[in-house]
Design a protein around this motif. Structure first.
Motif, PDB file in Angstrom:
ATOM      1  N   ARG A  82       0.828  -1.207   0.000  1.00 15.17           N
ATOM      2  CA  ARG A  82       0.000   0.000   0.000  1.00 15.17           C
ATOM      3  C   ARG A  82       0.867   1.263   0.000  1.00 15.17           C
ATOM      4  NH1 ARG A  82      -2.570  -3.070   3.974  1.00 15.17           N
ATOM      5  NH2 ARG A  82      -1.631  -1.752   5.589  1.00 15.17           N
ATOM      6  N   THR A  83       2.109   1.097   0.453  1.00 12.81           N
ATOM      7  CA  THR A  83       3.029   2.228   0.455  1.00 12.81           C
ATOM      8  C   THR A  83       3.626   2.366  -0.952  1.00 12.81           C
ATOM      9  OG1 THR A  83       3.579   1.767   2.770  1.00 12.81           O
ATOM     10  CG2 THR A  83       5.051   3.235   1.572  1.00 12.81           C
ATOM     11  N   LYS A  84       3.023   3.207  -1.758  1.00 14.82           N
ATOM     12  CA  LYS A  84       3.483   3.368  -3.138  1.00 14.82           C
ATOM     13  C   LYS A  84       4.851   4.030  -3.191  1.00 14.82           C
ATOM     14  CE  LYS A  84      -0.190   1.493  -4.741  1.00 14.82           C
ATOM     15  NZ  LYS A  84      -0.110   0.119  -5.277  1.00 14.82           N
ATOM     16  N   CYS A  85       5.044   5.048  -2.359  1.00 13.05           N
ATOM     17  CA  CYS A  85       6.338   5.718  -2.279  1.00 13.05           C
ATOM     18  C   CYS A  85       6.616   6.090  -0.830  1.00 13.05           C
ATOM     19  CB  CYS A  85       6.372   6.988  -3.135  1.00 13.05           C
ATOM     20  SG  CYS A  85       6.777   6.698  -4.866  1.00 13.05           S
ATOM     21  N   LEU A  86       7.815   5.795  -0.371  1.00 18.06           N
ATOM     22  CA  LEU A  86       8.277   6.214   0.941  1.00 18.06           C
ATOM     23  C   LEU A  86       9.345   7.269   0.726  1.00 18.06           C
ATOM     24  CD1 LEU A  86       8.366   5.892   4.041  1.00 18.06           C
ATOM     25  CD2 LEU A  86      10.119   4.137   3.692  1.00 18.06           C
ATOM     26  N   GLY A  87       9.063   8.493   1.138  1.00 18.87           N
ATOM     27  CA  GLY A  87      10.004   9.576   0.935  1.00 18.87           C
ATOM     28  C   GLY A  87       9.627  10.427  -0.259  1.00 18.87           C
ATOM     29  N   ARG A  91      14.372  13.956   7.176  1.00 17.97           N
ATOM     30  CA  ARG A  91      15.439  13.454   8.037  1.00 17.97           C
ATOM     31  C   ARG A  91      15.524  11.938   7.902  1.00 17.97           C
ATOM     32  NH1 ARG A  91      13.442  11.269  12.808  1.00 17.97           N
ATOM     33  NH2 ARG A  91      11.217  11.666  13.229  1.00 17.97           N
ATOM     34  N   ASN A  92      16.631  11.372   8.329  1.00 17.46           N
ATOM     35  CA  ASN A  92      16.770   9.926   8.308  1.00 17.46           C
ATOM     36  C   ASN A  92      15.683   9.303   9.182  1.00 17.46           C
ATOM     37  OD1 ASN A  92      19.065  10.600   6.911  1.00 17.46           O
ATOM     38  ND2 ASN A  92      20.490   9.993   8.528  1.00 17.46           N
ATOM     39  N   ASN A  93      15.069   8.233   8.678  1.00 13.06           N
ATOM     40  CA  ASN A  93      13.951   7.661   9.407  1.00 13.06           C
ATOM     41  C   ASN A  93      13.911   6.141   9.215  1.00 13.06           C
ATOM     42  OD1 ASN A  93      11.507   8.737  10.947  1.00 13.06           O
ATOM     43  ND2 ASN A  93      10.552   7.253   9.572  1.00 13.06           N
ATOM     44  N   PRO A  94      13.615   5.368  10.303  1.00 13.68           N
ATOM     45  CA  PRO A  94      13.496   3.912  10.139  1.00 13.68           C
ATOM     46  C   PRO A  94      12.419   3.566   9.126  1.00 13.68           C
ATOM     47  CG  PRO A  94      13.642   4.467  12.462  1.00 13.68           C
ATOM     48  CD  PRO A  94      13.486   5.759  11.722  1.00 13.68           C
ATOM     49  N   ILE A  95      12.694   2.588   8.284  1.00  7.98           N
ATOM     50  CA  ILE A  95      11.715   2.141   7.296  1.00  7.98           C
ATOM     51  C   ILE A  95      10.614   1.361   8.015  1.00  7.98           C
ATOM     52  CG2 ILE A  95      11.342   0.679   5.266  1.00  7.98           C
ATOM     53  CD1 ILE A  95      14.194   1.302   4.412  1.00  7.98           C
ATOM     54  N   PRO A  96       9.347   1.712   7.790  1.00  7.88           N
ATOM     55  CA  PRO A  96       8.241   1.055   8.507  1.00  7.88           C
ATOM     56  C   PRO A  96       7.836  -0.281   7.873  1.00  7.88           C
ATOM     57  CG  PRO A  96       7.352   2.767   7.110  1.00  7.88           C
ATOM     58  CD  PRO A  96       8.848   2.816   6.943  1.00  7.88           C
ATOM     59  N   TYR A  97       8.523  -1.337   8.251  1.00  9.29           N
ATOM     60  CA  TYR A  97       8.121  -2.669   7.793  1.00  9.29           C
ATOM     61  C   TYR A  97       6.925  -3.095   8.643  1.00  9.29           C
ATOM     62  CZ  TYR A  97      12.842  -2.507   5.852  1.00  9.29           C
ATOM     63  OH  TYR A  97      13.989  -2.141   5.189  1.00  9.29           O
ATOM     64  N   VAL A 196       6.255  -3.736  -4.412  1.00 12.76           N
ATOM     65  CA  VAL A 196       5.293  -4.789  -4.738  1.00 12.76           C
ATOM     66  C   VAL A 196       5.758  -6.100  -4.115  1.00 12.76           C
ATOM     67  CG1 VAL A 196       4.488  -3.742  -6.871  1.00 12.76           C
ATOM     68  CG2 VAL A 196       6.476  -5.269  -6.926  1.00 12.76           C
ATOM     69  N   LYS A 197       4.795  -6.950  -3.774  1.00 10.68           N
ATOM     70  CA  LYS A 197       5.059  -8.304  -3.300  1.00 10.68           C
ATOM     71  C   LYS A 197       6.042  -8.336  -2.138  1.00 10.68           C
ATOM     72  CE  LYS A 197       4.206 -10.366  -7.843  1.00 10.68           C
ATOM     73  NZ  LYS A 197       4.754 -11.177  -8.954  1.00 10.68           N
ATOM     74  N   SER A 198       5.990  -7.303  -1.314  1.00  6.20           N
ATOM     75  CA  SER A 198       6.812  -7.255  -0.097  1.00  6.20           C
ATOM     76  C   SER A 198       8.303  -7.421  -0.395  1.00  6.20           C
ATOM     77  CB  SER A 198       6.352  -8.325   0.903  1.00  6.20           C
ATOM     78  OG  SER A 198       4.997  -8.155   1.237  1.00  6.20           O
TER      79      SER A 198
END
Length: 213
Positions: A82-87, A91-97, A196-198
């Motif tokens: 669902r996250t089409k684009c992150l960023g 600032r530097n940020n942990p990736i939300p898995y 896509v597809k995790s």
């Protein structure tokens, strides 16, 4: 005139028997044990020693279980499609898995994207990064870093206009104290698109525990 030498009578007490049953040994049926008392004492001593060793082994087993108890620590998490684009981020940020398929030991926090070691030990971590721009000639610009307690351990990056789709991965072994934290962060100004597809994932597991210093 002939003389016959008479042999002196053998005294039954000529042998210094101590606790040995010499009467049994020398005057009874063959096979009678003259050290029966001593052998019984040795048998009793061996039995006591065996019981002591058994107790020590049991205590050692309990100690081993105490050290390695609760060692089932493993997690696998991925970024939702669902996250089409992150960023890009400021600032530097942990990736939300946020999709959790495994979280034994409860070390991974999906709300923060951070793994906290439930116990000290040597851990294996790996992460994969995927991005798809979908527009030829657009700049692919990402950089992700594996962090341990705020310090960079490994990283992967891409910066070009030739690829509209690319992926990369890293795997490392890390020593962690209980409470140590590991996460994957996306650097400021960078972005991941077209997940896509995790294909963006983060995994880790405890290889073996260690005692705290």
């Amino acid at each position: 005139m002939s003389y016959r030498l008479k042999s002196a009578p053998v005294s039954k007490n000529i042998f210094p028997c101590g606790h040995w049953d010499c009467k049994c040994a020398f005057y009874s049926q063959r096979g009678c044990c003259c050290a029966n008392t001593e052998l019984q004492q040795v048998e009793d001593h061996i039995f006591v020693r065996m019981m002591d060793l058994s107790a020590r082994i049991s205590q050692l087993g309990d100690s081993i279980l105490e050290v390695i108890g609760g060692t089932r620590v493993a997690f696998t998490a991925s970024m939702s499609s669902r996250t089409k684009c992150l960023g890009p981020l400021t600032r530097n940020n942990p990736i939300p898995y946020d999709i959790i398929s495994l979280n034994q030991g409860g070390g991974y926090n999906p709300a923060l994207g951070i793994f906290t070691a439930p116990r000290s030990g040597v851990y294996s971590f790996s992460f994969s990064v995927y991005s798809k721009l979908g527009v030829p000639g657009k700049r692919m610009y990402y950089k992700a870093r594996l962090m341990r307690n705020g310090e960079v351990v490994a990283s992967t990056r891409e910066d070009n206009r030739e690829d509209s789709e690319d992926s990369s991965s890293q795997s490392v072994l890390l020593s962690l104290q209980q409470g140590g934290q590991v996460y994957v962060e996306l650097l400021s100004g960078r972005q991941l698109c077209g997940n896509v597809k995790s294909l963006n994932s983060f995994t880790g597991f405890l290889i073996y525990p260690t005692l705290d210093d």
